[in-house]
Enzyme design. Structure first.
Site, short mmCIF file in Angstrom:
data_model
loop_
_atom_site.label_atom_id
_atom_site.label_comp_id
_atom_site.label_asym_id
_atom_site.label_seq_id
_atom_site.Cartn_x
_atom_site.Cartn_y
_atom_site.Cartn_z
N HIS A 280 56.28 -65.47 38.95
CA HIS A 280 57.23 -65.26 40.06
C HIS A 280 56.56 -64.54 41.22
O HIS A 280 55.77 -63.63 41.03
CB HIS A 280 58.52 -64.59 39.60
CG HIS A 280 58.41 -63.21 39.04
ND1 HIS A 280 58.45 -62.09 39.83
CD2 HIS A 280 58.29 -62.76 37.77
CE1 HIS A 280 58.38 -61.01 39.07
NE2 HIS A 280 58.27 -61.39 37.82
N ASP A 292 53.38 -57.21 38.03
CA ASP A 292 54.65 -57.91 37.84
C ASP A 292 55.12 -58.45 39.18
O ASP A 292 55.81 -57.76 39.91
CB ASP A 292 55.69 -56.96 37.24
CG ASP A 292 57.00 -57.65 36.91
OD1 ASP A 292 57.05 -58.88 36.95
OD2 ASP A 292 57.98 -56.92 36.63
N GLU A 326 62.97 -63.70 40.67
CA GLU A 326 63.09 -63.45 39.24
C GLU A 326 63.72 -62.10 38.97
O GLU A 326 64.51 -61.93 38.04
CB GLU A 326 61.70 -63.52 38.57
CG GLU A 326 61.75 -63.49 37.04
CD GLU A 326 61.85 -62.10 36.43
OE1 GLU A 326 62.23 -62.01 35.27
OE2 GLU A 326 61.55 -61.11 37.14
N GLU A 327 63.36 -61.10 39.77
CA GLU A 327 63.71 -59.72 39.42
C GLU A 327 65.19 -59.40 39.53
O GLU A 327 65.71 -58.64 38.73
CB GLU A 327 62.92 -58.73 40.29
CG GLU A 327 61.41 -58.75 40.06
CD GLU A 327 61.02 -58.23 38.68
OE1 GLU A 327 61.90 -57.90 37.87
OE2 GLU A 327 59.80 -58.15 38.42
N ASP A 354 54.21 -63.83 32.80
CA ASP A 354 55.00 -62.74 33.38
C ASP A 354 55.05 -61.53 32.44
O ASP A 354 56.06 -60.83 32.37
CB ASP A 354 56.42 -63.23 33.74
CG ASP A 354 57.20 -62.17 34.51
OD1 ASP A 354 56.59 -61.23 35.05
OD2 ASP A 354 58.44 -62.28 34.56
N HIS A 426 57.76 -52.04 37.29
CA HIS A 426 58.84 -51.68 38.23
C HIS A 426 58.66 -50.29 38.82
O HIS A 426 59.65 -49.61 39.12
CB HIS A 426 60.22 -51.78 37.56
CG HIS A 426 60.56 -53.16 37.10
ND1 HIS A 426 61.75 -53.47 36.48
CD2 HIS A 426 59.88 -54.34 37.15
CE1 HIS A 426 61.79 -54.76 36.18
NE2 HIS A 426 60.65 -55.31 36.57
ZN LIG Z 1 58.13 -60.15 36.18
#
Ligand SMILES: [Zn+2]
Length: 467
Positions: A280, A292, A326-327, A354, A426
């Site tokens: 993503h 990520d 995606e998130e 991912d 994150h």
């Molecule tokens: Zn991800």
């Protein structure tokens, strides 16, 4: 985490991974090895001869930074990737339109007021509502679990509930981030804090999507650093009243236009049959989104670029897809499925990276026994870099390919040595340096070999289920 991601994590983490037990026949094994080892070796050599993927990822994340849905940086990144893919000579380069949620964080802070005045390290949770401008100042009720909150529900009214649940495994711990705010609201809390979902911390808060329940009121919610959550818990254990002021300028704007990035090496014999691979392109609005999922996205792109650069033209089409959103919505994954609904029966494999582009161990497959037998043979081509493992899961191994798995497509995720993933996930520390150029290159090799071989096999990989 969007609902799809919830499914993905639940599937990936809660099921027992089964080693492939279907033994390939000797003839099949020798045939795939004989037909593809030389090409696999050339792809592995090309992928690991330099740091092309890492350098390109560095250019992307340093130039554009993080890439939350609705942000100018996400769309500028997508425009740049499309231009670069054209320059690479890939075919059918395009952005496929998707409307995505547009949440903005705004200014935010959390301050301990009592028993000692000091700022706390926090990040608002994605999708959260904001606080009034003056903030919310309230006593804190510290609990460890949903069960404890139920037992102490009568104490929660008018308070800020802090869930201080230590990390166990992602699916279980993530529930406090997704469901904690509504659980707190249901017992009368005015705001919700959680301990960051992280396996290690240097006082870094970790964000992620919350999931308001429509039957509960929406209260502001944020993650504290592990250390700060533990300190508040210690105060509470000593019977000292804890008071916090939370200020959050978060708000949700109207949906915004975005795009899935798509590019191909068109198949020489069966161009309508497709192997998809990707990651993503969006990220959270902290750090650089390098792990990520910049590494997964650029790694898949590099795998397809190498197939093209080596002049390889498999029987079927190899298609790289960099999904958007995606998130905090999964709208890119749904839009891809819908845009290609008529073609899903001709998708022979969808592969995603991912979990961080760390050292690859092999592959995690959701597919039929007969597909697994073939995949195991293809994985055997990865002997030169020790990435021959094949694990199996039911459902889907990754978020953006979940709608394809549900349509019966065999799906796969690169299996990596992921022990550091939730250190950075994150958070502001998700930056390029967390990845290793050689490990990313081996992920590129793993994706390139699997994509090429499955796209070129005389017989299509069997579907996971009737589409
Ligand atoms: Zn991800």
């Amino acid at each position: 985490m969007n609902p799809i991601r919830v499914v993905r994590r639940a599937v990936a983490c809660s099921l027992i991974l089964l080693p492939v037990t279907t033994a390939p026949s000797r003839a099949q094994t020798s045939s795939i090895a004989a037909d593809y080892q030389a090409i696999a070796d050339s792809l592995i050599h090309a992928a690991t001869a330099d740091s092309a993927a890492y350098l390109r990822l560095g250019k992307l994340v340093d130039t554009f930074g993080h890439r939350l849905s609705g942000s100018a940086s996400l769309e500028a990144t997508i425009a740049w990737v499309l231009r670069e893919m054209q320059a690479d000579g890939l075919q059918n380069v395009r952005g496929e339109p998707v409307m995505v949620p547009h949440w903005v964080r705004g200014a935010e802070s959390a301050d301990l007021v009592k028993p000692r005045a000091t700022p706390l390290k926090m990040l608002g949770l994605g999708g959260s509502v904001g606080t009034p401008k003056s903030g919310i100042t309230a006593p804190v009720l510290v609990v460890t679990s949903f069960d404890e909150l139920s037992r102490r529900a009568s104490e929660a009214r008018g308070k800020i509930v802090l869930f201080d649940e230590p990390f166990t495994e992602y699916t279980a711990t993530r529930k406090y981030r997704s469901d904690g705010p509504s659980a707190a609201a249901r017992v009368g809390a005015v705001a919700c804090l959680i301990r960051s979902v992280a396996t290690a911390s240097i006082r870094s808060p970790h964000t992620g999507q919350l999931d308001y329940d429509s039957t509960a009121g929406k209260i502001p919610a944020a993650a504290l650093s592990v250390e700060d959550a533990m300190m508040l818990h210690r105060f509470a254990d000593r019977g000292e009243p804890v008071v916090v002021t939370l200020r959050m300028g978060a708000r949700t704007l109207p949906d915004a236009p975005s795009r899935n990035v798509v590019a191909e090496v068109v198949g020489r014999e069966k161009p309508d049959e497709v192997v998809v691979l990707g990651g993503h392109i969006d990220s959270w609005d902290v750090g650089q989104g390098a792990m990520d999922d910049g590494g997964g996205a650029v790694g898949a792109w590099e795998a397809v670029r190498l197939i093209h650069r080596l002049g390889l033209r498999p029987r079927r089409t190899v298609r790289v897809v960099l999904w958007t959103n995606e998130e905090n919505g999964g709208k890119g994954a749904l839009a891809y499925r819908d845009a290609h609904a008529a073609d899903l029966a001709r998708h022979v494999l969808a592969m995603e990276s991912d979990n961080g582009a760390f050292n690859p161990k092999g592959y995690v497959l959701a597919g039929s026994d007969s597909a697994a037998a073939v995949v195991q043979q293809v994985a055997g081509l990865m002997q030169p870099i020790n990435a021959t493992g094949v694990q199996r899961v039911d459902g889907s191994p990754a978020a953006d390919i979940t709608p394809l798995a549900e349509a019966g497509v065999a799906t796969m995720e690169i299996d990596v040595e992921g022990s550091r993933y939730f250190w950075y996930h994150h958070s502001d520390s998700d930056t390029l340096d967390k990845l290793d150029p050689a490990e990313l290159a081996r992920c590129v090799a793993a994706m390139a070999v699997m994509a090429y071989a499955v796209a070129d096999l005389p017989d299509a990989l069997p579907h996971a289920a009737a589409p």
